[in-house]
Design a protein around this motif. Structure first.
Motif, PDB file in Angstrom:
ATOM      1  N   LYS A  47     -16.636  29.605   5.909  1.00 22.08           N
ATOM      2  CA  LYS A  47     -15.275  29.108   5.670  1.00 22.08           C
ATOM      3  C   LYS A  47     -14.925  29.212   4.190  1.00 22.08           C
ATOM      4  CE  LYS A  47     -12.342  25.073   6.196  1.00 22.08           C
ATOM      5  NZ  LYS A  47     -12.291  23.632   6.352  1.00 22.08           N
ATOM      6  N   LYS A  48     -15.827  28.801   3.316  1.00 22.85           N
ATOM      7  CA  LYS A  48     -15.577  28.856   1.878  1.00 22.85           C
ATOM      8  C   LYS A  48     -15.462  30.312   1.419  1.00 22.85           C
ATOM      9  CE  LYS A  48     -15.413  26.743  -2.182  1.00 22.85           C
ATOM     10  NZ  LYS A  48     -14.332  25.850  -2.548  1.00 22.85           N
ATOM     11  N   ARG A  49     -16.327  31.183   1.956  1.00 22.95           N
ATOM     12  CA  ARG A  49     -16.282  32.607   1.610  1.00 22.95           C
ATOM     13  C   ARG A  49     -14.911  33.185   1.961  1.00 22.95           C
ATOM     14  NH1 ARG A  49     -16.522  37.053   4.369  1.00 22.95           N
ATOM     15  NH2 ARG A  49     -17.309  36.216   6.318  1.00 22.95           N
ATOM     16  N   LYS A  64     -11.708  34.564  -0.308  1.00 22.88           N
ATOM     17  CA  LYS A  64     -11.463  35.989  -0.042  1.00 22.88           C
ATOM     18  C   LYS A  64     -12.615  36.865  -0.543  1.00 22.88           C
ATOM     19  CE  LYS A  64      -6.402  35.581   0.058  1.00 22.88           C
ATOM     20  NZ  LYS A  64      -6.418  34.552   0.991  1.00 22.88           N
ATOM     21  N   ILE A  65     -13.828  36.381  -0.293  1.00 21.93           N
ATOM     22  CA  ILE A  65     -15.039  37.123  -0.645  1.00 21.93           C
ATOM     23  C   ILE A  65     -15.535  37.804   0.629  1.00 21.93           C
ATOM     24  CG2 ILE A  65     -17.440  36.905  -1.406  1.00 21.93           C
ATOM     25  CD1 ILE A  65     -16.484  34.493  -3.112  1.00 21.93           C
ATOM     26  N   LEU A 112     -20.703  39.271  -0.931  1.00 24.15           N
ATOM     27  CA  LEU A 112     -21.723  38.223  -0.871  1.00 24.15           C
ATOM     28  C   LEU A 112     -23.112  38.840  -0.746  1.00 24.15           C
ATOM     29  CD1 LEU A 112     -22.418  35.221  -0.828  1.00 24.15           C
ATOM     30  CD2 LEU A 112     -22.042  35.258   1.656  1.00 24.15           C
ATOM     31  N   ALA A 113     -23.233  39.863   0.059  1.00 20.12           N
ATOM     32  CA  ALA A 113     -24.520  40.535   0.239  1.00 20.12           C
ATOM     33  C   ALA A 113     -25.017  41.133  -1.074  1.00 20.12           C
ATOM     34  CB  ALA A 113     -24.401  41.623   1.303  1.00 20.12           C
ATOM     35  N   ILE A 164     -25.419  30.867  -3.545  1.00 18.23           N
ATOM     36  CA  ILE A 164     -24.052  30.946  -3.010  1.00 18.23           C
ATOM     37  C   ILE A 164     -23.183  29.853  -3.631  1.00 18.23           C
ATOM     38  CG2 ILE A 164     -22.648  30.654  -0.918  1.00 18.23           C
ATOM     39  CD1 ILE A 164     -25.067  31.991   0.602  1.00 18.23           C
ATOM     40  N   ALA A 165     -23.698  28.633  -3.683  1.00 16.42           N
ATOM     41  CA  ALA A 165     -22.931  27.531  -4.283  1.00 16.42           C
ATOM     42  C   ALA A 165     -22.587  27.838  -5.732  1.00 16.42           C
ATOM     43  CB  ALA A 165     -23.716  26.223  -4.175  1.00 16.42           C
TER      44      ALA A 165
END
Length: 78
Positions: free
Chosen positions: A15-17, A21-22, A27-28, A58-59
């Protein structure tokens, strides 16, 4: 098998990603894993999940706290 807590953490990260708009690919790349790994993590029926270290990374990348991804503890819950 993913526990209910694993599923909730993954749901909150996804949800945060999406709010930021990531993409899965971005992210990978940040985690130095494949985009396929992120897709598998985000698929509830697949057994892959993030490590504690990955949740921390991630955080940090999202500019939030690790605790934002974890459900609160209800002291009255058995």
């Amino acid at each position: 098998m993913k526990s209910d807590i694993d599923k909730e953490i993954i749901r909150r990260i996804k949800k945060k990603r999406e709010e930021l708009k990531i993409t899965q690919r971005t992210l990978a790349e940040m985690l130095n894993v494949s985009q396929g790994f992120i897709a598998q993590v985000e698929t509830e029926s697949h057994h892959c999940k993030y490590s504690t270290h990955q949740v921390y990374q991630i955080a940090k990348y999202f500019g939030c706290q690790v605790s934002d991804f974890y459900p609160t503890i209800d002291p009255l819950e058995p």
